[in-house]
Design a protein around this motif. Structure first.
Motif, PDB file in Angstrom:
ATOM      1  N   SER A 142     -16.969 -15.904  -5.080  1.00  0.00           N
ATOM      2  CA  SER A 142     -17.254 -16.807  -6.128  1.00  0.00           C
ATOM      3  C   SER A 142     -18.534 -17.188  -6.100  1.00  0.00           C
ATOM      4  O   SER A 142     -18.850 -18.010  -6.881  1.00  0.00           O
ATOM      5  CB  SER A 142     -16.661 -18.160  -4.917  1.00  0.00           C
ATOM      6  N   THR A 143     -19.154 -17.115  -5.133  1.00  0.00           N
ATOM      7  CA  THR A 143     -21.147 -17.471  -4.838  1.00  0.00           C
ATOM      8  C   THR A 143     -22.122 -16.306  -6.047  1.00  0.00           C
ATOM      9  O   THR A 143     -22.645 -17.244  -6.472  1.00  0.00           O
ATOM     10  CB  THR A 143     -21.177 -17.005  -3.685  1.00  0.00           C
ATOM     11  N   GLU A 144     -21.025 -15.602  -5.725  1.00  0.00           N
ATOM     12  CA  GLU A 144     -21.467 -14.339  -6.923  1.00  0.00           C
ATOM     13  C   GLU A 144     -21.649 -14.259  -8.355  1.00  0.00           C
ATOM     14  O   GLU A 144     -21.973 -13.686  -9.628  1.00  0.00           O
ATOM     15  CB  GLU A 144     -21.292 -12.916  -6.435  1.00  0.00           C
ATOM     16  N   LEU A 145     -20.181 -15.338  -8.504  1.00  0.00           N
ATOM     17  CA  LEU A 145     -19.511 -14.987  -9.520  1.00  0.00           C
ATOM     18  C   LEU A 145     -20.581 -16.923  -9.938  1.00  0.00           C
ATOM     19  O   LEU A 145     -20.887 -16.587 -11.394  1.00  0.00           O
ATOM     20  CB  LEU A 145     -18.021 -15.647  -9.858  1.00  0.00           C
ATOM     21  N   GLU A 146     -20.565 -18.117  -9.516  1.00  0.00           N
ATOM     22  CA  GLU A 146     -21.181 -18.993  -9.816  1.00  0.00           C
ATOM     23  C   GLU A 146     -22.763 -18.176 -10.315  1.00  0.00           C
ATOM     24  O   GLU A 146     -23.504 -19.212 -11.360  1.00  0.00           O
ATOM     25  CB  GLU A 146     -21.664 -19.861  -8.810  1.00  0.00           C
ATOM     26  N   GLU A 147     -23.317 -17.241  -9.332  1.00  0.00           N
ATOM     27  CA  GLU A 147     -25.234 -17.384 -10.231  1.00  0.00           C
ATOM     28  C   GLU A 147     -24.710 -16.687 -10.841  1.00  0.00           C
ATOM     29  O   GLU A 147     -26.041 -16.393 -12.688  1.00  0.00           O
ATOM     30  CB  GLU A 147     -25.193 -16.425  -8.801  1.00  0.00           C
ATOM     31  N   GLN A 148     -23.734 -15.892 -11.162  1.00  0.00           N
ATOM     32  CA  GLN A 148     -23.235 -14.843 -13.319  1.00  0.00           C
ATOM     33  C   GLN A 148     -23.517 -15.773 -14.290  1.00  0.00           C
ATOM     34  O   GLN A 148     -23.937 -15.865 -14.887  1.00  0.00           O
ATOM     35  CB  GLN A 148     -22.113 -13.686 -12.928  1.00  0.00           C
ATOM     36  N   ILE A 149     -22.705 -17.192 -13.830  1.00  0.00           N
ATOM     37  CA  ILE A 149     -22.192 -18.864 -14.917  1.00  0.00           C
ATOM     38  C   ILE A 149     -23.376 -19.075 -15.253  1.00  0.00           C
ATOM     39  O   ILE A 149     -23.912 -19.635 -16.136  1.00  0.00           O
ATOM     40  CB  ILE A 149     -21.322 -19.078 -14.300  1.00  0.00           C
ATOM     41  N   ALA A 150     -24.089 -19.427 -14.105  1.00  0.00           N
ATOM     42  CA  ALA A 150     -25.451 -20.143 -13.928  1.00  0.00           C
ATOM     43  C   ALA A 150     -26.296 -19.174 -15.151  1.00  0.00           C
ATOM     44  O   ALA A 150     -27.462 -19.725 -15.543  1.00  0.00           O
ATOM     45  CB  ALA A 150     -26.390 -20.514 -13.033  1.00  0.00           C
ATOM     46  N   GLN A 151     -26.547 -18.241 -14.718  1.00  0.00           N
ATOM     47  CA  GLN A 151     -27.233 -17.287 -15.638  1.00  0.00           C
ATOM     48  C   GLN A 151     -26.778 -17.357 -17.147  1.00  0.00           C
ATOM     49  O   GLN A 151     -27.763 -17.355 -17.809  1.00  0.00           O
ATOM     50  CB  GLN A 151     -26.991 -15.403 -15.198  1.00  0.00           C
ATOM     51  N   LEU A 152     -25.436 -17.026 -17.211  1.00  0.00           N
ATOM     52  CA  LEU A 152     -25.280 -17.199 -18.948  1.00  0.00           C
ATOM     53  C   LEU A 152     -25.313 -18.437 -19.138  1.00  0.00           C
ATOM     54  O   LEU A 152     -25.535 -18.672 -20.434  1.00  0.00           O
ATOM     55  CB  LEU A 152     -23.552 -16.698 -18.573  1.00  0.00           C
ATOM     56  N   ILE A 153     -25.281 -19.364 -18.543  1.00  0.00           N
ATOM     57  CA  ILE A 153     -25.392 -20.642 -19.110  1.00  0.00           C
ATOM     58  C   ILE A 153     -26.867 -20.818 -19.047  1.00  0.00           C
ATOM     59  O   ILE A 153     -27.180 -21.623 -20.194  1.00  0.00           O
ATOM     60  CB  ILE A 153     -24.939 -21.977 -17.800  1.00  0.00           C
ATOM     61  N   ALA A 154     -27.716 -20.759 -18.671  1.00  0.00           N
ATOM     62  CA  ALA A 154     -29.424 -20.435 -18.439  1.00  0.00           C
ATOM     63  C   ALA A 154     -29.385 -20.666 -20.046  1.00  0.00           C
ATOM     64  O   ALA A 154     -29.992 -20.712 -21.369  1.00  0.00           O
ATOM     65  CB  ALA A 154     -29.932 -20.109 -17.562  1.00  0.00           C
ATOM     66  N   ARG A 155     -29.007 -18.771 -20.394  1.00  0.00           N
ATOM     67  CA  ARG A 155     -29.141 -18.543 -21.614  1.00  0.00           C
ATOM     68  C   ARG A 155     -28.962 -19.087 -22.455  1.00  0.00           C
ATOM     69  O   ARG A 155     -29.582 -19.176 -23.716  1.00  0.00           O
ATOM     70  CB  ARG A 155     -28.700 -17.025 -21.281  1.00  0.00           C
ATOM     71  N   ARG A 156     -27.671 -19.552 -21.941  1.00  0.00           N
ATOM     72  CA  ARG A 156     -26.825 -20.419 -23.402  1.00  0.00           C
ATOM     73  C   ARG A 156     -28.554 -21.603 -24.063  1.00  0.00           C
ATOM     74  O   ARG A 156     -27.875 -21.721 -25.005  1.00  0.00           O
ATOM     75  CB  ARG A 156     -25.953 -21.054 -23.163  1.00  0.00           C
ATOM     76  N   GLU A 157     -29.019 -22.279 -23.161  1.00  0.00           N
ATOM     77  CA  GLU A 157     -29.167 -23.472 -23.028  1.00  0.00           C
ATOM     78  C   GLU A 157     -30.774 -23.587 -23.198  1.00  0.00           C
ATOM     79  O   GLU A 157     -31.611 -23.850 -23.632  1.00  0.00           O
ATOM     80  CB  GLU A 157     -29.150 -24.298 -21.747  1.00  0.00           C
ATOM     81  N   GLY A 158     -31.297 -22.274 -23.507  1.00  0.00           N
ATOM     82  CA  GLY A 158     -32.670 -21.759 -23.657  1.00  0.00           C
ATOM     83  C   GLY A 158     -33.670 -22.171 -22.434  1.00  0.00           C
ATOM     84  O   GLY A 158     -34.780 -22.151 -22.767  1.00  0.00           O
ATOM     85  N   VAL A 159     -33.251 -21.748 -21.428  1.00  0.00           N
ATOM     86  CA  VAL A 159     -33.646 -22.443 -20.038  1.00  0.00           C
ATOM     87  C   VAL A 159     -34.415 -21.373 -19.221  1.00  0.00           C
ATOM     88  O   VAL A 159     -33.323 -20.221 -19.544  1.00  0.00           O
ATOM     89  CB  VAL A 159     -33.442 -24.248 -19.289  1.00  0.00           C
ATOM     90  N   ASP A 160     -34.800 -21.307 -17.684  1.00  0.00           N
ATOM     91  CA  ASP A 160     -34.484 -20.422 -17.415  1.00  0.00           C
ATOM     92  C   ASP A 160     -34.125 -21.017 -15.283  1.00  0.00           C
ATOM     93  O   ASP A 160     -34.882 -21.754 -15.530  1.00  0.00           O
ATOM     94  CB  ASP A 160     -36.916 -20.649 -16.945  1.00  0.00           C
ATOM     95  N   VAL A 161     -33.365 -20.324 -15.582  1.00  0.00           N
ATOM     96  CA  VAL A 161     -32.924 -20.522 -14.409  1.00  0.00           C
ATOM     97  C   VAL A 161     -33.092 -20.867 -12.493  1.00  0.00           C
ATOM     98  O   VAL A 161     -32.928 -22.015 -12.544  1.00  0.00           O
ATOM     99  CB  VAL A 161     -31.394 -19.960 -14.428  1.00  0.00           C
ATOM    100  N   ASP A 162     -34.554 -19.968 -12.640  1.00  0.00           N
ATOM    101  CA  ASP A 162     -35.684 -20.459 -12.016  1.00  0.00           C
ATOM    102  C   ASP A 162     -36.073 -21.645 -11.924  1.00  0.00           C
ATOM    103  O   ASP A 162     -36.542 -21.730 -10.741  1.00  0.00           O
ATOM    104  CB  ASP A 162     -36.106 -18.339 -11.203  1.00  0.00           C
ATOM    105  N   THR A 163     -36.655 -22.363 -13.054  1.00  0.00           N
ATOM    106  CA  THR A 163     -37.626 -23.111 -12.354  1.00  0.00           C
ATOM    107  C   THR A 163     -36.615 -24.404 -13.150  1.00  0.00           C
ATOM    108  O   THR A 163     -36.929 -25.774 -13.103  1.00  0.00           O
ATOM    109  CB  THR A 163     -38.859 -22.675 -13.717  1.00  0.00           C
ATOM    110  N   ASP A 164     -35.504 -24.441 -13.862  1.00  0.00           N
ATOM    111  CA  ASP A 164     -34.325 -25.081 -14.356  1.00  0.00           C
ATOM    112  C   ASP A 164     -33.441 -25.459 -13.589  1.00  0.00           C
ATOM    113  O   ASP A 164     -32.396 -24.605 -13.317  1.00  0.00           O
ATOM    114  CB  ASP A 164     -34.373 -25.022 -15.931  1.00  0.00           C
TER     115      ASP A 164
END
Length: 233
Positions: A142-164
């Motif tokens: 679940s933790t690995e999937l959450e990170e994958q989803i967060a990366q996908l959401i960040a790309r959708r929204e045009g933000v940097d997952v490491d700073t936002d």
């Protein structure tokens, strides 16, 4: 005497289909045994014997029993991610996540029935929830999937997952609710897709009110008996 006609080797497509059928048969046999007699009580030899293959053949497809348990879940998660990528760009992240998971539940039959019946997948889901040996693996996945989803959401929204932090925050809220909904459903008696879909919908619908609304009921107004108060004055 004429040479015997040489045997035509099977095409690569035929070999791949045969391998896929063997893999699917191993998954189905394993999950049926796990849900009937328990994960810990089931051996790899029993799974192989149920499909009439050797233990060596089992290990050609899976490293261990745990890998078999989550094989179909991998397919379900892949379908969810596919649907999430296809959500309209103007949907807010939480709306996109909610819509994707609801559609994934609606279409779960077409996603997995080539391998196992839907009811077996649902019983496997309950088995995972009630098996301590699998909970740690489930949480790690679940933790690995959450990170994958967060990366996908960040790309959708045009933000940097490491700073936002917002992509990881919204995914953490979504995933936490999904785990609670799964636990509540797993402790019930209805193992249908309709049941888990409804529990999931209800819990996801409560994210906003739980975070933003005032939980406390309106105070009961204290009525004053003016006649009595006047007599006491």
């Amino acid at each position: 005497m004429a040479d015997p006609t040489p045997q035509t080797p099977p095409s690569s497509g035929l070999r791949e289909r045969k391998k896929q059928r063997t893999r699917d048969a191993l998954i189905r046999a394993a999950l049926e045994l796990f849900t009937e007699q328990g994960y810990e009580a089931t051996t790899i030899d029993e799974i192989a014997e149920a499909v009439e293959v050797s233990q060596r053949t089992f290990f050609r497809y899976f490293a261990n029993k745990q890998e078999v348990v989550f094989a179909v879940q991998d397919m379900v998660e892949a379908r969810f991610l596919e649907e999430l990528r296809a959500r309209p760009a103007d949907e807010p992240p939480l709306t996109a996540l909610r819509s994707a998971v609801m559609i994934a539940w609606d279409e779960i039959g077409s996603a997995i029935t080539s391998v196992i019946p839907v009811d077996l997948h649902m019983r496997t889901f309950q088995m995972i929830e009630s098996t301590p040996a699998l909970i740690a693996a489930y949480l790690r996945r679940s933790t690995e999937l959450e990170e994958q989803i967060a990366q996908l959401i960040a790309r959708r929204e045009g933000v940097d997952v490491d700073t936002d932090p917002r992509p990881r925050v919204v995914v953490a809220a979504f995933s936490g609710v999904m785990r609670v909904a799964g636990k509540v459903w797993g402790e019930g008696h209805d193992c249908s897709v309709a049941s888990i879909r409804e529990v999931t919908r209800s819990y996801l619908d409560h994210i906003g009110p739980a975070i933003e609304a005032d939980w406390r009921p309106d105070p009961i107004p204290v009525s004053v008996d003016r006649t009595h108060a006047h007599d006491q004055a």
